[in-house]
Design a protein around this motif. Structure first.
Motif, short mmCIF file in Angstrom:
data_model
loop_
_atom_site.label_atom_id
_atom_site.label_comp_id
_atom_site.label_asym_id
_atom_site.label_seq_id
_atom_site.Cartn_x
_atom_site.Cartn_y
_atom_site.Cartn_z
N GLN A 3 61.00 52.38 11.97
CA GLN A 3 61.50 52.03 13.30
C GLN A 3 60.51 52.41 14.39
O GLN A 3 60.32 51.67 15.36
CB GLN A 3 62.84 52.73 13.54
N GLN A 4 59.84 53.55 14.20
CA GLN A 4 58.83 53.98 15.16
C GLN A 4 57.66 53.01 15.20
O GLN A 4 57.13 52.70 16.26
CB GLN A 4 58.35 55.39 14.82
N GLN A 5 57.24 52.52 14.03
CA GLN A 5 56.14 51.56 13.96
C GLN A 5 56.51 50.25 14.63
O GLN A 5 55.68 49.62 15.30
CB GLN A 5 55.74 51.33 12.51
N ILE A 6 57.75 49.81 14.46
CA ILE A 6 58.20 48.56 15.11
C ILE A 6 58.19 48.74 16.63
O ILE A 6 57.74 47.85 17.37
CB ILE A 6 59.60 48.18 14.61
N LYS A 7 58.65 49.89 17.08
CA LYS A 7 58.67 50.17 18.52
C LYS A 7 57.24 50.22 19.07
O LYS A 7 56.95 49.69 20.14
CB LYS A 7 59.40 51.48 18.78
N PHE A 8 56.35 50.87 18.30
CA PHE A 8 54.95 50.94 18.71
C PHE A 8 54.34 49.54 18.77
O PHE A 8 53.60 49.21 19.72
CB PHE A 8 54.16 51.81 17.72
N GLY A 9 54.63 48.70 17.79
CA GLY A 9 54.10 47.34 17.78
C GLY A 9 54.56 46.54 18.99
O GLY A 9 53.79 45.77 19.57
N ALA A 10 55.82 46.73 19.38
CA ALA A 10 56.33 46.02 20.55
C ALA A 10 55.61 46.46 21.82
O ALA A 10 55.23 45.63 22.67
CB ALA A 10 57.83 46.27 20.68
N TRP A 11 55.41 47.78 21.96
CA TRP A 11 54.68 48.27 23.13
C TRP A 11 53.23 47.80 23.12
O TRP A 11 52.67 47.49 24.18
CB TRP A 11 54.73 49.80 23.17
N LEU A 12 52.63 47.74 21.93
CA LEU A 12 51.24 47.28 21.82
C LEU A 12 51.11 45.83 22.28
O LEU A 12 50.19 45.48 23.04
CB LEU A 12 50.75 47.43 20.38
N LEU A 13 52.01 44.97 21.82
CA LEU A 13 51.97 43.57 22.24
C LEU A 13 52.20 43.44 23.74
O LEU A 13 51.55 42.62 24.41
CB LEU A 13 53.03 42.77 21.47
N LEU A 14 53.11 44.24 24.29
CA LEU A 14 53.38 44.19 25.72
C LEU A 14 52.17 44.66 26.52
O LEU A 14 51.83 44.08 27.57
CB LEU A 14 54.60 45.07 26.04
N LEU A 15 51.49 45.70 26.03
CA LEU A 15 50.30 46.21 26.71
C LEU A 15 49.19 45.16 26.73
O LEU A 15 48.57 44.92 27.78
CB LEU A 15 49.83 47.48 26.00
N ILE A 16 48.95 44.53 25.59
CA ILE A 16 47.89 43.52 25.52
C ILE A 16 48.24 42.32 26.39
O ILE A 16 47.37 41.74 27.06
CB ILE A 16 47.64 43.10 24.06
N ALA A 17 49.52 41.94 26.40
CA ALA A 17 49.95 40.80 27.23
C ALA A 17 49.76 41.11 28.71
O ALA A 17 49.27 40.26 29.47
CB ALA A 17 51.41 40.47 26.93
N GLY A 18 50.14 42.32 29.14
CA GLY A 18 49.96 42.70 30.54
C GLY A 18 48.49 42.75 30.92
O GLY A 18 48.09 42.27 32.00
N TRP A 19 47.66 43.32 30.05
CA TRP A 19 46.22 43.37 30.31
C TRP A 19 45.63 41.97 30.41
O TRP A 19 44.81 41.68 31.29
CB TRP A 19 45.56 44.17 29.18
N THR A 20 46.04 41.09 29.51
CA THR A 20 45.53 39.71 29.52
C THR A 20 45.92 38.99 30.80
O THR A 20 45.11 38.26 31.39
CB THR A 20 46.07 38.95 28.30
N LEU A 21 47.16 39.17 31.24
CA LEU A 21 47.63 38.51 32.46
C LEU A 21 46.84 38.94 33.68
O LEU A 21 46.38 38.10 34.47
CB LEU A 21 49.11 38.81 32.66
N VAL A 22 46.62 40.24 33.84
CA VAL A 22 45.95 40.76 35.03
C VAL A 22 44.47 40.36 35.05
O VAL A 22 43.93 39.98 36.09
CB VAL A 22 46.10 42.29 35.11
N PHE A 23 43.83 40.43 33.89
CA PHE A 23 42.39 40.20 33.84
C PHE A 23 42.03 38.83 33.27
O PHE A 23 40.91 38.64 32.77
CB PHE A 23 41.73 41.31 33.01
N TRP A 24 42.95 37.90 33.35
CA TRP A 24 42.74 36.56 32.79
C TRP A 24 41.49 35.86 33.35
O TRP A 24 40.72 35.28 32.56
CB TRP A 24 43.96 35.70 33.01
N PRO A 25 41.22 35.90 34.67
CA PRO A 25 39.99 35.25 35.16
C PRO A 25 38.72 35.83 34.53
O PRO A 25 37.79 35.10 34.19
CB PRO A 25 40.03 35.50 36.67
N THR A 26 38.70 37.16 34.35
CA THR A 26 37.54 37.80 33.74
C THR A 26 37.42 37.42 32.27
O THR A 26 36.32 37.14 31.77
CB THR A 26 37.64 39.32 33.87
N LEU A 27 38.55 37.38 31.56
CA LEU A 27 38.53 37.03 30.15
C LEU A 27 38.09 35.58 29.95
O LEU A 27 37.34 35.27 29.01
CB LEU A 27 39.91 37.25 29.53
#
Length: 486
Positions: A3-27
């Motif tokens: 359950q902890q790994q699933i929760k971590f995976g969800a936060w990881l995907l959310l973190l990468i999605a937020g980072w991608t959204l903010v820095f999309w022009p640079t990416l």
């Protein structure tokens, strides 16, 4: 634990999605560089390699993510650097800072203990940044010097003029593609991974990487010499065309094989795998560090949307030419500046040519200082000399070029950012940032004068008269043209 790994995976995907959204022009810009240059094609593989490293070392990792707020302290200055790079279209700043912010975000989620265990995979993400283009000129010079020395040792008469090497059979140019930058960057990326997988002692890492860098540069010099020598002894029948690329890849493969074979002989013993502790009690993840990370991303996104953008037309408008000049479409010096507000090129009866292009301090698409814009084609021309001069207390730069046909051409150029004038691209970028911060709604511009003779043959009085005329005309044309956009 699951359950902890699933929760971590969800936060990881959310973190990468937020980072991608903010820095999309640079990416997007980074991916365009990867796609547009063979030098950086390996960048597509870097995230996959980092994931594989994490998976490969899974038996050595005690998986217990504990989000930490300490990386957030480092994020603040890096976010400021990214905003400066984004506002000024300085790719080196925006690319490096965006990737570093991903590393810091992952460190925030993982926590200090787990980040330390995954330190190398996190560090390896830095190779996603397309860096190193500034090394081309010194690498070209080193390659030319090594080639001359080896040709002389081989008994081949050679005369060097800049990056041109003349032998009895013909003239050769150490072009940008011959600098060995592709070889060097790929060697560093692969060599760093090899060190991590092979060595445990820091001094072995250092010795191997220094040896790899030196051997790569020497090997590229030998490759250039070998191509010229083959062309010399075969009377230009071999050594170029498809042979050029075959020899290049062959040398790269041989050098990598030799270095890895030698390096492998001094490999350290692999660490003993520790069995995973399946009885460790799951601890709840701290949400405050993650909230802080996403809060910083939100603030950064809001600030980036406040940067004033200039909407560029689909096709740059034509600007007025100096008296006596008629518009032309192309030139043999192949000046190229894309996506501007205005762009004009002209020529007079003395074969003098002028070029002008204007840009917003930050445009929705396109920029003045970028790898895609150049004052001359590096594939056709080589710089023999350059010097800075001043007319009416304003800075200008003179560059003398020569092509493979032996033709000379001199170019006088400068950049104008509002009321500031410079010949240095770094200062031009800085002036654009200052103009944005000051709310200056003027534009930036580049001007160049091209004359088909050497610097020594130039009529400096006539050149000054034309430069001052263009500079004055530029001031009158630089009226506010930008419009804010979010």
């Amino acid at each position: 634990m699951q359950q902890q790994q699933i929760k971590f995976g969800a936060w990881l995907l959310l973190l990468i999605a937020g980072w991608t959204l903010v820095f999309w022009p640079t990416l997007q810009n980074m991916e365009q560089v990867w796609r547009g240059s063979d030098t950086y094609m390996h960048c597509y593989l870097i995230p996959l390699i980092a994931l594989w490293l994490c998976y490969d070392q899974r038996q050595l990792i005690n998986f217990s993510p504990k989000p930490s707020a300490w990386p957030l302290l480092l994020m603040l200055p890096v976010l400021l650097v990214w905003l400066i790079g984004f506002a000024s279209d300085t790719n080196a700043l925006s690319h490096f800072s965006a990737v570093i912010l991903l590393q810091l975000g992952l460190a925030t989620l993982l926590g200090l203990a787990l980040s330390k265990q995954l330190l190398f995979p996190l560090f390896y993400l830095i190779f996603m940044v397309p860096f190193g283009e500034a090394l081309n000129p010194p690498l070209q010079d080193i390659t030319a010097s090594l080639s001359v020395a080896m040709l002389q040792w081989a008994g081949v008469p050679v005369f060097r003029e800049g990056l041109y090497l003349a032998t009895p059979i013909g003239q050769f140019e150490v072009a940008v593609a011959c600098s060995g930058l592709r070889f060097l960057i790929a060697s560093v990326a692969i060599g760093t991974l090899f060190c991590y997988l092979t060595y445990r002692k820091w001094y072995k890492h250092l010795l191997f990487m220094l040896s790899l860098l030196a051997f790569s540069i020497l090997a590229n010099g030998f490759r250039a010499f070998f191509l010229i020598w083959i062309a010399e002894v075969s009377k230009m029948e071999y050594g170029f065309g498809a042979d050029h690329y075959i020899y290049g890849w062959l040398f790269f493969g041989v050098v990598m094989f030799v270095m890895f074979w030698l390096g492998g002989r001094f490999a350290d013993a692999e660490p003993t795998a520790k069995p995973a502790n399946t009885h460790t009690a799951a601890t709840p993840m701290k949400l405050m560090p993650l909230a802080g990370f996403f809060g910083l991303l939100t603030v950064t996104f809001i600030l980036s949307q406040q940067v004033q953008l200039t909407i560029a037309p689909e096709k740059p408008a034509a600007a007025a030419l100096p008296a006596g000049f008629s518009a032309v479409e192309t030139s043999d010096w192949q000046v190229s500046f894309r996506d501007g507000l205005t762009r004009t090129q002209g020529e007079n009866t003395d074969n003098w040519q002028v070029f002008s292009a204007d840009y917003g301090h930050k445009q929705q698409q396109g920029e003045m200082i970028t790898w895609a814009n150049w004052l001359y084609s590096t594939k056709q021309w080589t710089v023999l000399k350059q010097r800075d001069i001043s007319f009416a207390e304003k800075p200008y730069r003179l560059v003398e070029l020569k092509n493979h046909l032996g033709q000379s051409r001199s170019i006088l150029f400068w950049y104008q950012i509002g009321q500031r004038q410079t010949v240095d691209t770094k200062w031009a970028k800085l002036y654009q940032v200052l103009s944005l911060l000051q709310g200056d709604s003027s534009v930036s511009g580049v001007r160049a004068i091209s004359v088909p003779i050497s610097i020594e043959q130039l009529d400096l009085a006539k050149l000054e008269q034309l430069a001052v005329q263009m500079q004055a005309q530029m001031q009158t044309q630089m009226q506010p043209q930008s419009s804010p956009s979010s």
